[in-house]
Scaffold this motif. Structure first.
Motif, PDB file in Angstrom:
ATOM      1  N   PRO A 135      78.453  45.970  31.880  1.00 14.82           N
ATOM      2  CA  PRO A 135      77.931  47.093  31.090  1.00 14.82           C
ATOM      3  C   PRO A 135      76.412  47.180  31.105  1.00 14.82           C
ATOM      4  CG  PRO A 135      78.913  45.430  29.654  1.00 14.82           C
ATOM      5  CD  PRO A 135      79.291  45.077  31.054  1.00 14.82           C
ATOM      6  N   LEU A 136      75.724  46.029  31.180  1.00 15.18           N
ATOM      7  CA  LEU A 136      74.264  46.072  31.239  1.00 15.18           C
ATOM      8  C   LEU A 136      73.796  46.765  32.510  1.00 15.18           C
ATOM      9  CD1 LEU A 136      73.301  42.521  29.896  1.00 15.18           C
ATOM     10  CD2 LEU A 136      73.096  44.710  28.712  1.00 15.18           C
ATOM     11  N   LEU A 137      74.447  46.487  33.627  1.00 10.64           N
ATOM     12  CA  LEU A 137      74.078  47.133  34.886  1.00 10.64           C
ATOM     13  C   LEU A 137      74.431  48.617  34.848  1.00 10.64           C
ATOM     14  CD1 LEU A 137      72.762  46.461  37.557  1.00 10.64           C
ATOM     15  CD2 LEU A 137      75.012  45.983  38.512  1.00 10.64           C
ATOM     16  N   ALA A 186      81.596  42.870  40.574  1.00 12.36           N
ATOM     17  CA  ALA A 186      82.205  41.657  40.026  1.00 12.36           C
ATOM     18  C   ALA A 186      81.507  40.418  40.565  1.00 12.36           C
ATOM     19  CB  ALA A 186      83.689  41.621  40.372  1.00 12.36           C
ATOM     20  N   ARG A 187      81.051  40.465  41.830  1.00 13.11           N
ATOM     21  CA  ARG A 187      80.320  39.311  42.402  1.00 13.11           C
ATOM     22  C   ARG A 187      78.974  39.126  41.722  1.00 13.11           C
ATOM     23  NH1 ARG A 187      85.011  40.776  44.862  1.00 13.11           N
ATOM     24  NH2 ARG A 187      85.731  39.053  46.156  1.00 13.11           N
ATOM     25  N   LEU A 241      78.296  35.452  52.300  1.00 12.25           N
ATOM     26  CA  LEU A 241      76.909  35.885  52.453  1.00 12.25           C
ATOM     27  C   LEU A 241      76.369  36.444  51.136  1.00 12.25           C
ATOM     28  CD1 LEU A 241      74.425  36.553  54.201  1.00 12.25           C
ATOM     29  CD2 LEU A 241      75.523  38.745  54.738  1.00 12.25           C
ATOM     30  N   LEU A 242      77.137  37.327  50.494  1.00 13.52           N
ATOM     31  CA  LEU A 242      76.639  38.007  49.289  1.00 13.52           C
ATOM     32  C   LEU A 242      76.533  37.075  48.083  1.00 13.52           C
ATOM     33  CD1 LEU A 242      78.533  41.425  49.510  1.00 13.52           C
ATOM     34  CD2 LEU A 242      76.181  40.915  50.166  1.00 13.52           C
ATOM     35  N   THR A 243      77.293  35.991  48.077  1.00 15.28           N
ATOM     36  CA  THR A 243      77.222  35.036  46.950  1.00 15.28           C
ATOM     37  C   THR A 243      76.655  33.691  47.405  1.00 15.28           C
ATOM     38  OG1 THR A 243      79.518  34.328  47.330  1.00 15.28           O
ATOM     39  CG2 THR A 243      79.154  36.140  45.774  1.00 15.28           C
ATOM     40  N   HIS A 244      75.920  33.703  48.504  1.00 14.38           N
ATOM     41  CA  HIS A 244      75.319  32.475  49.046  1.00 14.38           C
ATOM     42  C   HIS A 244      74.375  31.842  48.030  1.00 14.38           C
ATOM     43  CE1 HIS A 244      72.845  29.954  51.762  1.00 14.38           C
ATOM     44  NE2 HIS A 244      73.938  29.911  52.506  1.00 14.38           N
ATOM     45  N   LYS A 245      74.362  30.524  47.974  1.00 13.17           N
ATOM     46  CA  LYS A 245      73.564  29.826  46.953  1.00 13.17           C
ATOM     47  C   LYS A 245      72.068  30.077  47.102  1.00 13.17           C
ATOM     48  CE  LYS A 245      73.449  25.389  49.441  1.00 13.17           C
ATOM     49  NZ  LYS A 245      73.782  23.946  49.336  1.00 13.17           N
ATOM     50  N   ILE A 246      71.617  30.404  48.300  1.00 14.43           N
ATOM     51  CA  ILE A 246      70.190  30.697  48.511  1.00 14.43           C
ATOM     52  C   ILE A 246      69.957  32.194  48.650  1.00 14.43           C
ATOM     53  CG2 ILE A 246      68.216  30.376  50.066  1.00 14.43           C
ATOM     54  CD1 ILE A 246      69.384  27.627  50.781  1.00 14.43           C
ATOM     55  N   LEU A 247      70.801  32.868  49.424  1.00 12.82           N
ATOM     56  CA  LEU A 247      70.590  34.290  49.725  1.00 12.82           C
ATOM     57  C   LEU A 247      71.179  35.238  48.684  1.00 12.82           C
ATOM     58  CD1 LEU A 247      71.363  34.230  53.562  1.00 12.82           C
ATOM     59  CD2 LEU A 247      69.130  34.140  52.453  1.00 12.82           C
ATOM     60  N   PHE A 301      70.838  40.520  46.041  1.00 17.97           N
ATOM     61  CA  PHE A 301      71.064  41.352  44.863  1.00 17.97           C
ATOM     62  C   PHE A 301      69.792  42.108  44.467  1.00 17.97           C
ATOM     63  CE2 PHE A 301      70.575  41.421  40.152  1.00 17.97           C
ATOM     64  CZ  PHE A 301      71.394  42.520  39.917  1.00 17.97           C
ATOM     65  N   PHE A 302      68.667  41.407  44.427  1.00 17.46           N
ATOM     66  CA  PHE A 302      67.414  42.064  44.051  1.00 17.46           C
ATOM     67  C   PHE A 302      66.978  43.090  45.099  1.00 17.46           C
ATOM     68  CE2 PHE A 302      66.824  38.214  41.339  1.00 17.46           C
ATOM     69  CZ  PHE A 302      66.794  38.894  40.128  1.00 17.46           C
ATOM     70  N   PHE A 303      67.326  42.831  46.359  1.00 16.78           N
ATOM     71  CA  PHE A 303      67.030  43.824  47.397  1.00 16.78           C
ATOM     72  C   PHE A 303      67.836  45.097  47.140  1.00 16.78           C
ATOM     73  CE2 PHE A 303      68.399  45.823  51.394  1.00 16.78           C
ATOM     74  CZ  PHE A 303      67.168  46.270  51.861  1.00 16.78           C
ATOM     75  N   PHE A 304      69.107  44.944  46.789  1.00 16.08           N
ATOM     76  CA  PHE A 304      69.934  46.109  46.477  1.00 16.08           C
ATOM     77  C   PHE A 304      69.349  46.886  45.304  1.00 16.08           C
ATOM     78  CE2 PHE A 304      74.012  44.190  48.419  1.00 16.08           C
ATOM     79  CZ  PHE A 304      73.783  44.858  49.606  1.00 16.08           C
ATOM     80  N   MET A 305      68.867  46.171  44.303  1.00 14.40           N
ATOM     81  CA  MET A 305      68.279  46.836  43.135  1.00 14.40           C
ATOM     82  C   MET A 305      67.021  47.609  43.542  1.00 14.40           C
ATOM     83  SD  MET A 305      70.150  46.275  40.446  1.00 14.40           S
ATOM     84  CE  MET A 305      71.450  46.567  41.647  1.00 14.40           C
TER      85      MET A 305
END
Length: 822
Positions: free
Chosen positions: A502-504, A480-481, A388-394, A399-403
């Motif tokens: 490191p950027l994050l 890492a994902r 789910l977390l690395t889904h090609k569409i989702l 990730f942007f929702f988490f941000m």
């Protein structure tokens, strides 16, 4: 057939690994050796890189790198020659140089990333070292002291490494520490759920002929899989005692410390002088080189001659250079070349791969005799979460929702404790004013220390919330994902996928982010990542954003804050593209990164992480920010004797003597005259003169001299900017970014002279431009010092110059173009 040709779910057996240099070195150490089975798990959302499973753990490779690995079908696996298991043999050489035993035991903790090493260190010592579930969180060694059974144990937590070759600065650091500091006992922390890969580092420690104790960590995960491991027999085979631990729960820690003491005292019978048998052909080469090294007594007294011989056969340049002063260096060098050629001709591989294959052959054989695989599949739920977390569409929307959630929570939830702290600072300021007599000392304490530092301490809740989210992403394995799904985009701008870590981290604090670039193996990757990390808006800039957004963007606060962070990311990308094609044009380095299993972080580790960062922030306030606040106050307080444009004292006396005016009107007029007097004194003070000096340079940006002064004060630390504004704009004593008085002062501030007289100094456009300037212009002195430490002064000065230039250009375009539109 190449590994890159396999589809999702397909399995192959490694036949050959092509490529040279850094790629071949790392890929073989990670377990991609002849005879190992590899399964394709899935592609990243952008179809590159690809996630593979090998030796029970997951790792990501780019397609271009997977194309260098030849595989065959599982049906043909029997035709692939497997490395032989030759067992071990004993020798008469004592483990390390025996020192006179005292009551202090020096211990070095080593282990792979994600093995729980630093968690064990934290639990054993109560240290506040941070923990993260991805490679390279610990970028410096940390020390702690523990007392047990009449001994004092000095524990050093070394950086996590997959091996101790010369591939990364961290590996060299660990190796140098063990060789030069000669710890009494080395504790090798191993992830019990990933034994085969973790034991590769153990084989190198065996070669070094040092006293080792294995902490078999996460032992509960091994048992949960139904695996049966005879760890006592495995320990006897390697000559290393093994203690099962579950560091996250504190299980086995006391037993581990007792075992360390037993090994130190020479009471543990498991400890023997065991050597891995690499087979007759390789052992013959080792013996020939070792006999030459032993002729140099100085080198033989410092290093294990067998270990040095093996490293030379692996073509380790650093090891070769350490022998350059030996009297028989030329003989050693020639013999090494001859033996490498002989081995490569015999095996048809380069010598480094030959040694690595032999080590994994030993590991496979040792585990084959002591371990029975379980039938329980504990990874099904983890795979479902990962899909789910690395889904090609989702994947990207999640990730942007988490941000967004991280920033929005930081802004909204943090406002409540900020109000409480704000009120407390206000009470302190009022109390000090009421009990102290008028004078410079009271003004220093109230207007300098309390107004400056007090205006910064209110952001501690925001910083703790921000680091809470970052900690969760690190500790769960999601960080890492993120690197996995972002690698293709990062690769296009000349960065490694691991640069994203490191950027994050830079969103929390740029200093540890700069230091975390050590996880990047290639120096040019490290430099490029370092140079764009300052564009990741750290938590120290957050107070400025909160202040200006609260004052000028009461609607859509979260969206405006999010936009500032996004602009920083866009600028970082553009700068990286420019640097990629100019000063850092280079060849790619491999993207080989472990994808650790998802784990539920403990409240203790998260709390330790939060407090560690919070205490760093508080220490910074007690040093840099406190001194800077006092310095700013002094510049604004002196000179005391200035020539005013009007006799304000006489006017105030005149108002007070007027018997016609009501008391309320008198108070209002008196306060207005006092404010005018303070404002004029501020403008005539040293800091006012400095602001006027730089005003011509910042006037095209829509900034006045007071904004210029705030920019100057931010050079020491960005947290000081808000405190400076509180002093410059004469807000209440407890004014901060959330204080109505400071917000009102900014909203009401008008130009008192020049072409813009009577117009507002701050508008939404100017406020947004100021936020962008603070975002971009050069980081605090601590970051500059970190860049200097990781590179040199040339790059540190370059960072100061180029970031400030970009900040001026961006603020200029924002104001000038915005003025035409609005």
């Amino acid at each position: 057939m190449h590994l890159s040709g396999l589809q999702n779910g397909e399995t192959g057996v490694i036949v050959n690994v092509k490529g040279r240099g850094a790629f071949r070195k790392r890929i073989t150490e990670m377990g991609f050796v002849k005879g190992k089975t590899v399964k394709v798990i899935k592609n990243a959302p952008l179809q590159d890189p690809v996630e593979y499973e090998i030796m029970g753990y997951n790792v990501s490779l780019r397609r271009s790198e997977a194309a260098l690995i030849e595989v065959t079908s599982v049906n043909n696996a029997g035709q692939v020659e497997q490395p032989a298991f030759e067992g071990t043999f004993m020798d008469d050489i004592q483990k390390t140089v025996e020192k006179e035993k005292g009551r202090l035991i020096n211990i070095a903790l080593v282990g792979n990333p994600n093995c729980g090493k630093t968690t064990l260190f934290n639990y054993a010592s109560g240290s506040h070292e941070r923990v993260g579930n991805y490679g390279g969180v610990t970028v410096d060694s940390k020390e702690a002291y523990v007392k047990q059974d009449g001994y004092e144990l000095k524990i050093v937590d070394l950086p996590g490494t997959y091996s101790i070759t010369e591939y990364t600065p961290e590996e060299l650091y660990v190796r140098s520490h063990i060789i030069e500091n000669k710890p009494d006992v080395v504790v090798n922390v191993i992830d019990a759920s990933n034994l085969e890969r973790n034991l590769f580092l153990t084989t190198q420690l065996i070669d070094m002929n040092i006293k080792v104790v294995i902490a078999l960590n996460m032992y509960d995960e091994l048992e949960a899989k139904g695996v049966k491991l005879d760890y006592q027999t495995l320990g006897k085979m390697m000559g290393i005692p093994i203690v099962p631990t579950v560091a996250v729960k504190g299980l086995g820690i006391t037993e581990l410390m007792s075992k360390i003491i037993d090994v130190y005292e020479g009471k543990d019978s498991t400890v023997r002088n065991v050597n891995i048998n690499y087979g007759n052909t390789i052992e013959s080469s080792i013996s020939k080189i070792q006999s030459l090294i032993q002729q140099d007594k100085a080198a033989a007294n410092v290093y294990s001659t067998r270990y040095v011989a093996i490293k030379l056969l692996e073509n380790d340049k650093t090891t070769l250079s350490t022998l350059s002063k030996s009297n028989n260096f030329n003989m050693i060098s020639e013999k090494v070349s001859v033996e490498i050629q002989r081995l490569e001709k015999e095996y048809g591989e380069n010598s480094e791969t030959i040694i690595t294959d032999a080590k994994y052959g030993f590991i496979a054989g040792a585990l084959g005799e002591t371990m029975v695989e379980g039938k329980v599949d504990k990874r099904k739920k983890s795979r479902e979460i990962d899909n789910l977390l690395t889904h090609k569409i989702l994947g990207f929307p999640i990730f942007f929702f988490f941000m967004w959630l991280m920033f929005q929570t930081t802004f909204t939830l943090g406002s409540y404790p900020m109000d409480w702290i704000d009120a407390g600072v206000g009470y302190i300021g009022e109390f000090v004013s009421s009990v102290m007599p008028e004078g410079a000392l009271r003004d220093l304490l109230v207007d300098g220390v309390i107004a400056g530092v007090g205006g910064v301490i209110v952001f501690l809740p925001n910083i703790l919330i921000l680091f809470f989210f970052i900690s969760l992403m690190e500790d769960t394995g999601y960080m890492a994902r993120v690197s996995f799904i972002m690698d293709k985009l990062m690769h296009k701008i000349g960065l490694h996928g691991k640069s994203f870590i490191p950027l994050l981290m830079g969103f929390g604090c740029n200093v540890p982010a700069i230091m975390a670039t050590r996880t990047l193996e290639n120096r040019k990757d490290r430099m490029l990542t370092m140079l764009i990390t300052p564009f990741m808006s750290c938590s120290a800039r957050l107070p400025v954003y909160i202040l200006l957004i609260s004052a000028f963007f009461p609607k859509n606060q979260g969206l405006v804050l999010f936009s500032v962070y996004i602009i920083g990311i866009i600028i970082a990308i553009l700068v990286a593209l420019v640097f990629k094609n100019t000063i850092f044009s280079k060849q790619d380095v491999p993207f080989v990164m472990e994808l650790p299993p998802y784990r539920i972080p403990t409240l203790k580790n998260t709390t330790i992480h939060m407090w560690h960062k919070g205490s760093q922030y508080l220490r910074k306030m007690g040093t840099v920010i406190l001194l800077a606040s006092i310095f700013i106050w002094a510049l604004s307080y002196y000179p005391r004797e200035v020539k005013y444009s009007s006799d304000y004292d006489a006017k105030i006396e005149s108002v007070n003597a007027n018997t016609v005016l009501p008391d309320s009107v008198k108070q209002s007029k008196t306060a207005e005259l006092e404010l005018l007097k303070v404002s004029e004194h501020q403008e005539l003070s040293y800091i006012g003169r400095l602001g006027h000096f730089i005003e011509p340079a910042i006037k095209p940006l829509g900034f006045d001299w007071k904004i210029g002064v705030s920019i100057i004060t931010g050079l020491a630390a960005k947290e000081i900017v808000v405190g400076s504004m509180g002093i410059l704009y004469h807000a209440d004593l407890a004014a901060d970014e959330n204080s109505g008085s400071l917000i009102e002062k900014l909203q009401q501030q008008e130009y008192t002279s020049g072409a813009l007289v009577g117009q507002k100094v701050f508008t939404p456009l100017v406020a947004f431009g100021f936020m962008l300037f603070v975002l971009i212009y050069f980081p605090c002195m601590a970051v500059v010092a970190a860049i200097k430490k990781e590179s040199d002064w040339k790059w540190a000065v370059f960072t100061i110059v180029y970031t400030t230039a970009i900040a001026w250009i961006v603020a200029f375009l924002t104001y000038q173009i915005g003025s035409l539109i609005i």
